[in-house]
Design a protein around this motif. Structure first.
Motif, mmCIF file in Angstrom:
data_model
loop_
_atom_site.group_PDB
_atom_site.id
_atom_site.type_symbol
_atom_site.label_atom_id
_atom_site.label_comp_id
_atom_site.label_asym_id
_atom_site.label_seq_id
_atom_site.Cartn_x
_atom_site.Cartn_y
_atom_site.Cartn_z
ATOM 1 N N GLN A 159 0.703 -0.948 0.136
ATOM 2 C CA GLN A 159 0.034 0.091 -0.302
ATOM 3 C C GLN A 159 1.015 1.002 0.048
ATOM 4 O O GLN A 159 1.860 1.175 0.829
ATOM 5 C CB GLN A 159 -0.619 -0.271 1.241
ATOM 6 N N VAL A 160 0.261 2.774 -0.998
ATOM 7 C CA VAL A 160 0.764 3.320 -0.283
ATOM 8 C C VAL A 160 0.155 4.007 0.768
ATOM 9 O O VAL A 160 -0.687 4.324 1.359
ATOM 10 C CB VAL A 160 0.726 4.362 -1.417
ATOM 11 N N GLU A 207 -3.060 4.985 3.036
ATOM 12 C CA GLU A 207 -3.439 3.438 3.625
ATOM 13 C C GLU A 207 -3.993 3.162 2.531
ATOM 14 O O GLU A 207 -4.738 2.368 2.289
ATOM 15 C CB GLU A 207 -3.310 3.616 4.867
ATOM 16 N N LYS A 208 -3.186 3.689 1.423
ATOM 17 C CA LYS A 208 -3.726 2.511 0.115
ATOM 18 C C LYS A 208 -3.791 2.089 -0.396
ATOM 19 O O LYS A 208 -2.164 2.017 -1.541
ATOM 20 C CB LYS A 208 -4.164 4.209 -1.257
ATOM 21 N N ASN A 209 -4.378 0.812 -0.472
ATOM 22 C CA ASN A 209 -3.737 -0.607 -1.705
ATOM 23 C C ASN A 209 -3.669 -0.269 -3.186
ATOM 24 O O ASN A 209 -3.605 0.494 -3.524
ATOM 25 C CB ASN A 209 -5.268 -1.868 -1.838
ATOM 26 N N VAL A 210 -2.365 -0.776 -3.379
ATOM 27 C CA VAL A 210 -1.420 -0.496 -4.378
ATOM 28 C C VAL A 210 -2.284 -1.561 -5.582
ATOM 29 O O VAL A 210 -2.712 -0.664 -7.170
ATOM 30 C CB VAL A 210 -0.262 -0.893 -4.535
ATOM 31 N N LEU A 211 -3.334 -2.447 -5.107
ATOM 32 C CA LEU A 211 -3.971 -3.208 -6.379
ATOM 33 C C LEU A 211 -5.425 -2.325 -6.329
ATOM 34 O O LEU A 211 -6.799 -3.422 -6.770
ATOM 35 C CB LEU A 211 -3.977 -4.582 -6.203
ATOM 36 N N CYS A 268 3.456 -14.048 -10.807
ATOM 37 C CA CYS A 268 2.190 -13.221 -11.345
ATOM 38 C C CYS A 268 1.390 -12.893 -11.005
ATOM 39 O O CYS A 268 -0.115 -12.378 -10.267
ATOM 40 C CB CYS A 268 2.862 -11.870 -12.681
ATOM 41 N N LEU A 311 -0.816 -12.243 -8.079
ATOM 42 C CA LEU A 311 -0.958 -11.264 -7.259
ATOM 43 C C LEU A 311 -2.869 -10.867 -7.756
ATOM 44 O O LEU A 311 -2.810 -9.773 -6.997
ATOM 45 C CB LEU A 311 0.026 -10.243 -7.666
ATOM 46 N N PHE A 312 -3.302 -11.697 -8.778
ATOM 47 C CA PHE A 312 -4.410 -10.322 -9.385
ATOM 48 C C PHE A 312 -5.631 -11.165 -9.466
ATOM 49 O O PHE A 312 -5.775 -11.810 -10.637
ATOM 50 C CB PHE A 312 -3.975 -9.783 -10.692
#
Lengths: 116, 294
Positions: free
Chosen positions: A105-106, B85-89, B202, B205-206
Motif C-alpha cells: 500500500q501507498v 494507506e491505499k492498497n496499490v492494487l 504474477c 497477485l491479480f
C-alpha cells in the motif's frame, strides 16, 4: 527474475500518488511492502525513477517500508514469524494464518506547499 | 512535525531560502525602526522562518523574555503529509469485485487456471469441455502473450472463446476480463474457464473475480514446485497434478509433491489426472459439477 509485475505495480503507485497529490509536487512517497507480498522492493526502486519521469513525482523520494511476515498458528494459538508465505509452527502444525507481511500500500505522501 | 500545518522537519526535507527574502533581511533599518525597536534584528530559525525582534536591554544584558516580535515570515516551501494507506492494487480489486458480482448473479462458475507454460492447461481444458459440454455450458477466455493457437484449439470444441494477447504483460488483470466478457457474453448457469498466461508468479497477485484459482502442475516439472512458487499454491483453492500417465518414465515423487503443496496451503484440494488416458478426470469433473451447482 521478472520485473514485469513490479513495473505495473510501480505505475499503480505513481497513479495513486498523483491522484492524491492535489496538484502539488510530490516530495516523498512512502510505500509499505510486506515481505510475503511477492513484490521485490529493489524492482520497484528500479522502475520508480523511470515511471516518475515527467510526472509530479519526478525527483521525489521513494521510501519503502518492509513489513515482516507474521502468522497465527491455529493449533497452538501462538504467533510465529515467517520469511515465506507458509511454514511449520514449533508445535508441528502448518495450519497458519498469515496476519502480517502481505501489505502492498501507498502509506503516505509528502507534498510541497509554498506558503509565505 | 508541526502540529498546525503538518509540515515535517524530517532529515530528507531540504529547506530552501528564496533570495528575495534574503535581501529583505539585509535591508538597512530606518531611523524610525532603530528608535522604536532598539537592537531590533532578525534570526533565521531552524525551521526556516525569519523572526525580526528586539530585546529589552537591562544593564548590558539582554533577555529573550519579554521580547517583542515584529514580524515572522515563513519562507520555505512547507511539506504537507497526506496519509493514504491505499492498497496499490485497489483498481484491479474493485474491478474484480464487479466481475465476481456479475458471475454470482448469472450463476457462472469462473475459474482462473494458472500454471507454468506447458503444464497442460489447454489439453486438460479441451478434454474437460468435450466430456462435459452436453451437461454444462462452457465459455473460455484464453490469455497468452501472443498467438491465437490456444483459442483455436478451444474453438474446435464448438465452445465460445475469446483470446487475450497480453503482449509484454505476464498476467491477466480484472479489466481485461471485464472487456472480454462484453465480447464473450457467457450464458447463465455456465462455467467460464479463464486460462491465464503461463507463469507461476504474477497471476497470483491479480484477482480476476474468479470463484477459485486452479493451479495446474505437471509431473514433468519436479515435485518441489509448490515450495518454489509458494504464492501461487497459497492463492489457489485447487491443484491438479497432470500428465500422471508419464509417471512410470519419471523420477517424480507424487507423495512429496502433495505434501509440499499441503504445507504451503493446507486447504488445497488436490486432483491427479491424465488428460490423455482420462485417469482421475472423474473426480475433477465431479468437483466442477458440484461447484457449479447446476
Amino acid at each position: 527474475m521478472s520485473f514485469m509485475h513490479e513495473l505495473g505495480i510501480t505505475r499503480n503507485i505513481i497513479a495513486i500518488a498523483i491522484e492524491h497529490s492535489q496538484g502539488a509536487k510530490v516530495k516523498k512517497v512512502v510505500v509499505e511492502i510486506g515481505k510475503l507480498a511477492a513484490i521485490l522492493p529493489d524492482a520497484i526502486r528500479f522502475c520508480f525513477e523511470a515511471c516518475a519521469k515527467d510526472t509530479p513525482l519526478e525527483h521525489s523520494i521513494l521510501e519503502i517500508r518492509e513489513i515482516p511476515g507474521l502468522a497465527y498458528c491455529n493449533q497452538c494459538k501462538t504467533r510465529i514469524s515467517l520469511s515465506q508465505p507458509f511454514g511449520i509452527c514449533n508445535c508441528g502444525s502448518s495450519q497458519l494464518e498469515i496476519i502480517q507481511g502481505q501489505e502492498l500500500q501507498v502509506k503516505e505522501l509528502e507534498l510541497e506547499e509554498q506558503c509565505v | 512535525m508541526c502540529i498546525d500545518c503538518g509540515c515535517s522537519t524530517g532529515a530528507n526535507i531540504k529547506i530552501s531560502k528564496p533570495e528575495s527574502i534574503e535581501n529583505q533581511i539585509e535591508k538597512p533599518q530606518t531611523e524610525q525602526q532603530k528608535y522604536s525597536f532598539a537592537n531590533a534584528h532578525s534570526h533565521i530559525l531552524s525551521d526556516g522562518s525569519v523572526v525580526t525582534h528586539s530585546h529589552k536591554i537591562t544593564k548590558d544584558k539582554h533577555s529573550h523574555y519579554n521580547e517583542e516580535v515584529v514580524e515572522q515570515k515563513s519562507l520555505r516551501p512547507t511539506t504537507k503529509i497526506v496519509s493514504l494507506e491505499k492498497n496499490v492494487l485497489t483498481v484491479n480489486d474493485n474491478l474484480a469485485l464487479e466481475n465476481r458480482n456479475f458471475f454470482r448473479k448469472q450463476n457462472i462458475l469462473a475459474l482462473n487456471l494458472v500454471s507454468s507454460p506447458g503444464a497442460g492447461k489447454t489439453t486438460l481444458l479441451v478434454r474437460t469441455i468435450k466430456e462435459l459440454q452436453t451437461e454444462i455450458s462452457f465459455s473460455v477466455i484464453e490469455g497468452d502473450q501472443s498467438t491465437t493457437k490456444d483459442a483455436e484449439k478451444i474453438k474446435a470444441t464448438n465452445c465460445d472463446v475469446v483470446q487475450i494477447n497480453t503482449d509484454t504483460a505476464c498476467h491477466l488483470e480484472a479489466k481485461m476480463i471485464q472487456e472480454s466478457l462484453n465480447h464473450l457474453k457467457p450464458k447463465k448457469n455456465s462455467i467460464l474457464a479463464i486460462e491465464n498466461v503461463g507463469n507461476l508468479v504474477c497471476p497470483a497477485l491479480f484477482d480476476l473475480g474468479e470463484y477459485a484459482k486452479v493451479v495446474i502442475l505437471s509431473v514433468t516439472e519436479g515435485e518441489d514446485k509448490p515450495i518454489k512458487y509458494p504464492h501461487m499454491f497459497r492463492a489457489s483453492s485447487v491443484m491438479i497434478l497432470t500428465k500422471i500417465d508419464l509417471l512410470p518414465y519419471l523420477d517424480f515423487d507424487v507423495t512429496s509433491c502433495i505434501n509440499y503443496a499441503l504445507n504451503v496451503n493446507p486447504k488445497l484440494k488436490v486432483f491427479q489426472v491424465s488428460a490423455v488416458t482420462g485417469e482421475g478426470l472423474k473426480d475433477w469433473f465431479n468437483w466442477l459439477k458440484k461447484s457449479s451447482k447446476i
